[in-house]
Design a protein around this motif. Sequence first.
Motif, short mmCIF file in Angstrom:
data_model
loop_
_atom_site.label_atom_id
_atom_site.label_comp_id
_atom_site.label_asym_id
_atom_site.label_seq_id
_atom_site.Cartn_x
_atom_site.Cartn_y
_atom_site.Cartn_z
N PHE A 60 80.39 18.79 47.56
CA PHE A 60 80.88 18.85 46.19
C PHE A 60 81.05 17.46 45.60
O PHE A 60 80.84 17.26 44.41
N GLY A 61 81.46 16.51 46.41
CA GLY A 61 81.65 15.14 45.93
C GLY A 61 80.35 14.52 45.48
O GLY A 61 80.30 13.80 44.46
N THR A 62 79.26 14.80 46.19
CA THR A 62 77.97 14.25 45.79
C THR A 62 77.51 14.84 44.46
O THR A 62 76.93 14.14 43.64
N MET A 63 77.81 16.11 44.25
CA MET A 63 77.44 16.74 42.97
C MET A 63 78.25 16.12 41.83
O MET A 63 77.69 15.78 40.79
N LEU A 64 79.54 15.94 42.04
CA LEU A 64 80.37 15.35 41.00
C LEU A 64 80.00 13.89 40.74
O LEU A 64 80.00 13.44 39.59
N SER A 65 79.69 13.15 41.81
CA SER A 65 79.35 11.74 41.61
C SER A 65 77.96 11.56 40.99
O SER A 65 77.61 10.46 40.59
N THR A 66 77.17 12.61 40.91
CA THR A 66 75.91 12.56 40.18
C THR A 66 76.10 12.98 38.72
O THR A 66 75.55 12.36 37.81
N ILE A 67 76.90 14.00 38.50
CA ILE A 67 77.09 14.52 37.15
C ILE A 67 77.98 13.60 36.30
O ILE A 67 77.74 13.42 35.10
N LEU A 68 79.00 13.01 36.91
CA LEU A 68 79.94 12.18 36.17
C LEU A 68 79.27 11.00 35.45
O LEU A 68 79.50 10.81 34.25
N PRO A 69 78.41 10.20 36.11
CA PRO A 69 77.73 9.14 35.37
C PRO A 69 76.82 9.67 34.26
O PRO A 69 76.69 9.05 33.20
N ALA A 75 67.21 10.53 33.51
CA ALA A 75 66.94 9.48 34.49
C ALA A 75 68.15 9.25 35.40
O ALA A 75 67.99 9.08 36.61
N VAL A 76 69.35 9.27 34.83
CA VAL A 76 70.56 9.10 35.63
C VAL A 76 70.72 10.26 36.61
O VAL A 76 71.04 10.05 37.79
N LEU A 77 70.50 11.48 36.14
CA LEU A 77 70.59 12.65 37.02
C LEU A 77 69.55 12.58 38.13
O LEU A 77 69.84 12.85 39.30
N ALA A 78 68.31 12.22 37.78
CA ALA A 78 67.24 12.14 38.79
C ALA A 78 67.54 11.06 39.82
O ALA A 78 67.37 11.27 41.03
N LEU A 79 68.00 9.90 39.35
CA LEU A 79 68.34 8.82 40.28
C LEU A 79 69.49 9.24 41.20
O LEU A 79 69.45 8.98 42.41
N GLY A 80 70.50 9.91 40.64
CA GLY A 80 71.62 10.38 41.45
C GLY A 80 71.17 11.36 42.51
O GLY A 80 71.61 11.28 43.67
N VAL A 81 70.29 12.27 42.14
CA VAL A 81 69.79 13.26 43.10
C VAL A 81 69.00 12.58 44.21
O VAL A 81 69.17 12.88 45.39
N LEU A 85 70.06 12.54 48.09
CA LEU A 85 69.17 13.17 49.07
C LEU A 85 68.86 12.22 50.22
O LEU A 85 68.87 12.61 51.39
N ILE A 86 68.56 10.97 49.88
CA ILE A 86 68.29 9.98 50.92
C ILE A 86 69.52 9.74 51.78
O ILE A 86 69.45 9.71 53.01
N GLU A 87 70.66 9.60 51.12
CA GLU A 87 71.91 9.36 51.86
C GLU A 87 72.27 10.54 52.74
O GLU A 87 72.64 10.38 53.90
N ALA A 88 72.16 11.74 52.23
CA ALA A 88 72.57 12.93 52.98
C ALA A 88 71.61 13.30 54.09
O ALA A 88 72.02 13.82 55.13
#
Length: 129
Positions: free
Chosen positions: A7-16, A31-37, A41-44
Amino acid sequence: MAVVPFFGTMLSTILPALFVVGTGNWLQVTAVLALGVVVHLIEANLVSPFIMERKVALPPVLTIASVLVMGTLLGLIGLVVAVPILAVTMVVIRHILQGEIYGDTVQAEPAVLRISGQFRVPKATTSGS
């Protein structure tokens, strides 16, 4: 926000992305959403499992299961404390297995954290003539 798994990864992508929405430029929002995803994905899928397996010696399946169980039982607090509680539980189980069941009183390596030098390739010694 990324401290809480899933859930934290989803929030930290949507918030910016919500901050960029104020500019009105939907290309930047996308672009911000795509970069966050991509970053998450790489981190997880690469970084976190590599660190958990090689440095902390926690099996990925147990990590995911503990997050799901603790999240169900304790909610948001359970999501935050799931991995540390799993690490402590693994230390206790390994000490019991090693000392009581297998009878090994000499502990050659730490129960959870592995020594960093363990994975390094030793330097070749050259004999000077």
